[in-house]
Design a protein around this motif. Structure first.
Motif, PDB file in Angstrom:
ATOM      1  N   MET A 289     152.098  11.423  46.029  1.00 21.52           N
ATOM      2  CA  MET A 289     151.393  10.342  46.716  1.00 21.52           C
ATOM      3  C   MET A 289     151.836  10.212  48.174  1.00 21.52           C
ATOM      4  N   SER A 290     153.082  10.553  48.461  1.00 23.48           N
ATOM      5  CA  SER A 290     153.539  10.534  49.848  1.00 23.48           C
ATOM      6  C   SER A 290     152.777  11.555  50.683  1.00 23.48           C
ATOM      7  N   LEU A 291     152.592  12.754  50.145  1.00 20.07           N
ATOM      8  CA  LEU A 291     151.846  13.789  50.864  1.00 20.07           C
ATOM      9  C   LEU A 291     150.367  13.417  50.995  1.00 20.07           C
ATOM     10  N   VAL A 292     149.824  12.789  49.947  1.00 19.45           N
ATOM     11  CA  VAL A 292     148.429  12.332  50.019  1.00 19.45           C
ATOM     12  C   VAL A 292     148.271  11.329  51.155  1.00 19.45           C
ATOM     13  N   ARG A 293     149.158  10.368  51.233  1.00 22.90           N
ATOM     14  CA  ARG A 293     149.059   9.322  52.268  1.00 22.90           C
ATOM     15  C   ARG A 293     149.323   9.879  53.662  1.00 22.90           C
ATOM     16  N   GLN A 294     150.225  10.859  53.753  1.00 24.83           N
ATOM     17  CA  GLN A 294     150.445  11.502  55.048  1.00 24.83           C
ATOM     18  C   GLN A 294     149.180  12.205  55.533  1.00 24.83           C
ATOM     19  N   SER A 295     148.350  12.643  54.593  1.00 25.75           N
ATOM     20  CA  SER A 295     147.111  13.345  54.942  1.00 25.75           C
ATOM     21  C   SER A 295     145.936  12.394  55.122  1.00 25.75           C
ATOM     22  N   LYS A 299     147.191   5.891  54.137  1.00 24.52           N
ATOM     23  CA  LYS A 299     146.492   5.194  53.051  1.00 24.52           C
ATOM     24  C   LYS A 299     146.236   6.161  51.886  1.00 24.52           C
ATOM     25  N   ASP A 300     145.788   5.601  50.754  1.00 26.32           N
ATOM     26  CA  ASP A 300     145.423   6.455  49.630  1.00 26.32           C
ATOM     27  C   ASP A 300     144.187   7.282  49.942  1.00 26.32           C
ATOM     28  N   TYR A 301     143.302   6.733  50.790  1.00 22.12           N
ATOM     29  CA  TYR A 301     142.058   7.439  51.075  1.00 22.12           C
ATOM     30  C   TYR A 301     141.513   7.034  52.434  1.00 22.12           C
ATOM     31  N   ASP A 302     140.933   7.997  53.108  1.00 23.48           N
ATOM     32  CA  ASP A 302     140.277   7.772  54.395  1.00 23.48           C
ATOM     33  C   ASP A 302     138.852   8.295  54.264  1.00 23.48           C
ATOM     34  N   SER A 303     137.880   7.403  54.333  1.00 22.62           N
ATOM     35  CA  SER A 303     136.484   7.764  54.070  1.00 22.62           C
ATOM     36  C   SER A 303     135.719   8.220  55.300  1.00 22.62           C
ATOM     37  N   ARG A 304     136.369   8.349  56.422  1.00 30.17           N
ATOM     38  CA  ARG A 304     135.665   8.716  57.652  1.00 30.17           C
ATOM     39  C   ARG A 304     135.043  10.106  57.547  1.00 30.17           C
ATOM     40  N   PHE A 305     133.800  10.212  58.034  1.00 31.05           N
ATOM     41  CA  PHE A 305     133.169  11.515  58.125  1.00 31.05           C
ATOM     42  C   PHE A 305     134.040  12.426  58.997  1.00 31.05           C
TER      43      PHE A 305
END
Length: 356
Positions: A289-295, A299-305
Motif C-alpha cells: 500500500m505504501s508503493l501504491v500511494r507513492q504512485s 492517496k489510494d487512487y488518483d482518477s485524473r486522466f
C-alpha cells in the motif's frame, strides 16, 4: 472489548465481505461479541434479468483506445479482488463486495437493442469494445450466450469489435471470430495477470488459469485472429516481478502487441483490496500500500486522466521503463488506436446500396 470479526474468503470467491456501497443511507458495522463463528458465508450465484434501454455505452476518456463499448452483464463472477468495476454495483443498491461476484445482472434484450442502435440513420461505425466493465466471457455466458448473440449481429453488420477477456470461453466462438478476422473486423486482448496458479486462485478465483489464457492466445493466433496481451493490473510486490516473463510467454503464444495498467483502487475497491492483503499477504501489506500511494500522489487512487492507468513517481516510472524495454526486446508492435480494424465494411442488413 469487541472488535470486527475476521472472515476468511470462501474458496472460489474473491472476498467474504460485503461493505456498504457509497450511496447507502445507513452503515452497518459487524463486531465480535464472542459468539461469532469464523465461518465464511456461502453464496450461490444469482442472475437477474434487465431490459436495457440502451446497450452502447459512450466513452470520452483519453486513456483508452475506444469511444464505445458493450457490456452484456453487470457484476462479474470471476471475482477479481482488484476489479475497478466493483464500485459500479453501488448504482444498483448492491455492495461492491461479494454482491458484485454473486448478484449478477444479464441484459437479456441485448441482441435486440444492439441491432436497433446499429441500424439508426446516421450511425457512424468505430470499433466496439466488448466486455470492458465486466468480462463478456465470465462463466454465466455459457448459458446466457449474450456475448455470442452480440458477435452474430456484429458479423452480420460487418461492424468492427475488440474483445477484452480473461475467460477461455472465447474459444467457443471461433466460428464467428474467424470470419470476422478475415474481414479485419475483430481483435482479442487477453488479460494476463500472473503465471502463478496459486496467486491466480486467490486473486481471480473464477477466471481461467494462466495456462488456459496462453492457450487462448495460441489458438486464436493460429486461427488468424489478431491477439494482444494486457498485463493488468500490475500490483507492487505482488505480481510486478512477473511482468517481463508474462510478456515473453504471451509473445511466444502469438500476442503481437501489449499493454499494462497499474493497480487502480477507486472507491470501495481500496477497502476490499486492503482486506485481501491482510488475509493473504499480511507481512507485506503495508509495503504494497505504501508503493501504491507513492504512485498515486499519496492517496489510494488518483482518477485524473493521463495518470490513472500508469501512475506517477519512482515505482511507476520504473515499471513503465521495464515494460518499454521488454516490448522492444521481444518485438512487440505499437498498438494501433483502432486495433487495426476496418470500419469501412459496415453495412446494416437491408441498407440501400449507393447508386454512385
Amino acid at each position: 472489548m469487541s472488535h470486527k470479526p475476521h472472515l476468511s474468503t470462501p474458496r472460489g470467491r474473491g472476498t467474504a465481505i460485503n461493505p456498504d456501497n457509497r450511496f447507502a443511507p445507513t452503515r452497518c458495522e459487524a463486531y465480535d461479541d464472542g459468539w461469532e463463528q469464523d465461518v465464511p458465508p456461502t453464496r450461490a450465484t444469482e442472475i437477474r434479468s434487465e431490459t436495457a434501454k440502451s446497450v452502447l455505452t459512450r466513452n470520452q476518456s483519453p486513456d483508452v483506445g475506444f469511444d464505445r463499448s458493450v457490456n452484456p452483464y453487470r457484476g462479474c463472477e470471476h471475482g477479481c479482488i482488484y476489479c475497478f468495476a466493483r464500485p459500479s454495483h453501488a448504482y444498483w443498491d448492491m455492495s461492491p463486495g461479494i454482491d458484485f461476484e454473486t448478484r449478477l445482472i444479464a441484459k437479456t434484450n441485448l441482441a435486440e437493442r444492439l441491432e436497433q442502435e446499429l441500424s439508426k440513420p446516421g450511425y457512424v461505425p468505430q470499433p466496439i469494445a466488448l466486455g470492458v466493465n465486466t468480462d463478456a466471457y465470465q462463466p454465466i455466458e455459457r448459458e446466457q450466450q449474450l456475448t455470442r448473440q452480440a458477435l452474430e449481429i456484429l458479423l452480420r453488420f460487418k461492424h468492427p469489435v475488440h474483445i477484452i477477456t480473461k475467460g477461455s470461453l472465447v474459444l467457443r466462438d471461433l466460428d464467428l471470430l474467424v470470419p470476422l478476422a478475415e474481414q479485419k473486423l475483430v481483435s482479442v486482448s487477453v488479460s494476463l495477470t500472473t503465471l502463478d496458479d496459486e496467486l491466480k486462485r486467490i486473486m481471480e478465483p473464477r477466471a481461467a488459469s494462466p495456462s488456459a489464457r496462453l492457450r487462448v492466445l495460441r489458438t486464436l493466433h493460429e486461427a488468424g485472429v489478431p491477439v494482444s496481451v494486457m498485463c493488468a493490473p500490475m500490483i507492487p510486490m505482488i505480481n510486478d516481478m512477473e511482468l517481463e516473463r508474462m510478456l515473453e510467454v504471451a509473445r511466444e503464444a502469438g500476442a503481437r502487441s501489449a499493454g499494462y495498467v497499474l493497480l487502480r483502487l477507486p472507491h470501495e475497491v481500496a477497502t476490499l483490496f486492503d482486506e485481501w492483503l491482510q488475509e493473504h499477504f499480511p507481512l507485506r501489506a503495508a509495503h504494497v500500500m505504501s508503493l501504491v500511494r507513492q504512485s498515486r500522489g499519496g492517496k489510494d487512487y488518483d482518477s485524473r486522466f493521463g495518470s490513472r492507468m500508469r501512475g506517477e513517481g519512482q515505482f511507476a516510472q520504473l515499471l513503465a521503463q521495464r515494460f518499454q524495454l521488454a516490448c522492444r526486446c521481444l518485438g512487440y508492435n505499437r498498438r494501433d488506436q483502432n486495433y487495426g480494424l476496418d470500419c469501412t465494411r459496415f453495412a446494416p442488413p437491408g441498407q440501400q446500396m449507393s447508386l454512385i
